[in-house]
Design a protein around this motif. Sequence first.
Motif, PDB file in Angstrom:
ATOM      1  N   TYR A 129       0.564   5.745  -7.788  1.00  0.00           N
ATOM      2  CA  TYR A 129      -0.927   6.614  -8.406  1.00  0.00           C
ATOM      3  C   TYR A 129      -0.633   7.853  -8.033  1.00  0.00           C
ATOM      4  O   TYR A 129      -1.056   8.871  -9.488  1.00  0.00           O
ATOM      5  CB  TYR A 129      -2.084   6.567  -7.008  1.00  0.00           C
ATOM      6  N   ARG A 130       0.324   8.901  -6.766  1.00  0.00           N
ATOM      7  CA  ARG A 130       0.960  10.454  -7.451  1.00  0.00           C
ATOM      8  C   ARG A 130       1.639  10.246  -8.543  1.00  0.00           C
ATOM      9  O   ARG A 130       1.057  11.521  -9.128  1.00  0.00           O
ATOM     10  CB  ARG A 130       1.290  10.187  -5.937  1.00  0.00           C
ATOM     11  N   GLN A 179       1.093  -1.000   0.181  1.00  0.00           N
ATOM     12  CA  GLN A 179       0.178  -0.111  -0.021  1.00  0.00           C
ATOM     13  C   GLN A 179       0.833   0.763  -0.037  1.00  0.00           C
ATOM     14  O   GLN A 179       0.580   2.219  -0.801  1.00  0.00           O
ATOM     15  CB  GLN A 179      -1.081   0.125   0.825  1.00  0.00           C
ATOM     16  N   GLU A 180       1.883   1.592   1.186  1.00  0.00           N
ATOM     17  CA  GLU A 180       2.235   2.670   0.549  1.00  0.00           C
ATOM     18  C   GLU A 180       3.169   2.882  -0.535  1.00  0.00           C
ATOM     19  O   GLU A 180       3.437   4.119  -1.388  1.00  0.00           O
ATOM     20  CB  GLU A 180       4.311   2.142   2.118  1.00  0.00           C
ATOM     21  N   SER A 235      -3.354  -3.708  -7.246  1.00  0.00           N
ATOM     22  CA  SER A 235      -3.835  -2.789  -6.620  1.00  0.00           C
ATOM     23  C   SER A 235      -4.111  -3.547  -5.473  1.00  0.00           C
ATOM     24  O   SER A 235      -3.141  -4.943  -4.850  1.00  0.00           O
ATOM     25  CB  SER A 235      -4.809  -1.710  -6.760  1.00  0.00           C
ATOM     26  N   SER A 236      -4.595  -3.236  -3.787  1.00  0.00           N
ATOM     27  CA  SER A 236      -3.787  -3.468  -3.461  1.00  0.00           C
ATOM     28  C   SER A 236      -4.459  -4.943  -3.350  1.00  0.00           C
ATOM     29  O   SER A 236      -5.855  -5.314  -2.761  1.00  0.00           O
ATOM     30  CB  SER A 236      -5.146  -2.556  -2.184  1.00  0.00           C
ATOM     31  N   ASP A 262       0.283   4.019  -3.287  1.00  0.00           N
ATOM     32  CA  ASP A 262       0.107   5.778  -3.020  1.00  0.00           C
ATOM     33  C   ASP A 262       0.976   6.527  -3.337  1.00  0.00           C
ATOM     34  O   ASP A 262       0.283   7.300  -3.658  1.00  0.00           O
ATOM     35  CB  ASP A 262       0.324   5.931  -0.940  1.00  0.00           C
TER      36      ASP A 262
END
Length: 315
Positions: free
Chosen positions: A62-63, A55-56, A167-168, A59
Amino acid sequence: MYDWLNALPKAELHLHLEGSLEPELLFALAERNRIALPWNDVEALRAAYAFNNLQEFLDLYYRGADVLRTEQDFYDLTWAYLLKCKAQNVVHVEPFFDPQTHTDRGIPFEVVMRGIKAALDDGEKQLGISHGLILAFLRHLPEEQAFQTLEQAMPFRDAFIGVGLDSSEKGFPPRLFERVFAKARSEGLHAVAHAGEEGPPEYIWEALDLLKIVRIDHGVRASEDERLMQRIIDEQIPLTVCPLSNTKLCVFEHMGQHNILDMLERGVKVTVNSDDPAYFGGYVTENFMALHEGLGMSEDQAKRLAQNSLDARLV
Ligand SMILES: Nc1ncnc2[nH]cnc12
Ligand SMILES: [Zn+2]
């Protein structure tokens, strides 16, 4: 050893195009599109690439993808990746792209698709690299939105070969996407899915039995379930393993703990891939090199891994 590994002909079957966005290109695209970034320079951005889990990383991933706005941006991203492939004797690629990451920001589906496809076609003509593109659904979003994405993609049906799921992982089991995968398969698309990266072996069972995938992305946690291991070996279901990704995201504490060579020796059809090379410290050759340095991978093992990647192609 590096040059020898680099010269081995190989295919890359697990690569997110958005994850090949190098900090230098990210800054160049931000300038071209007049986007302000929260990092002062390339070094500051690179320094932020330290992750404790999937997840880190996501983040930041996607940014970073937010700088991709125009067809030319998607072309430049894909072309830069193909030049790397050429330099590493990657002769065939089956990359993922995440349309929802872009359509959710208001970028039209066709802008993403056209830019990527034009570069892949040029890669085939000018670099001799064959390809099959895979559309990945974001599993942290509802299945309904995956259906909408598949519908948007249908006018471009011939531009891709399959669907994936990324993804997650934890908390978003494959069973949530059973119906949209059935629809995709009814359109003649191949099915693959990320499973058993951070998630438990049950997610791999679900991906096989419910999504009817023909290849498992990551799948390293299969080794916790002997019955699953036996099935993967018996049916010769390929695993697209990403060693540097796994250590960067703390799936394994260090390369010496990675199970890829144990799986290879047990007869699992494992392959070596880079996942998100701009974020994890290397492309395919660097991943092979990490196995040599961290696990003592031999030349014979490297040859078998590279051959597996060519055998596990979908097209
Ligand atoms: N390693 C990974 N796992 C899940 N989703 C991803 N998207 C990009 N890289 C990913
Ligand atoms: Zn991945």
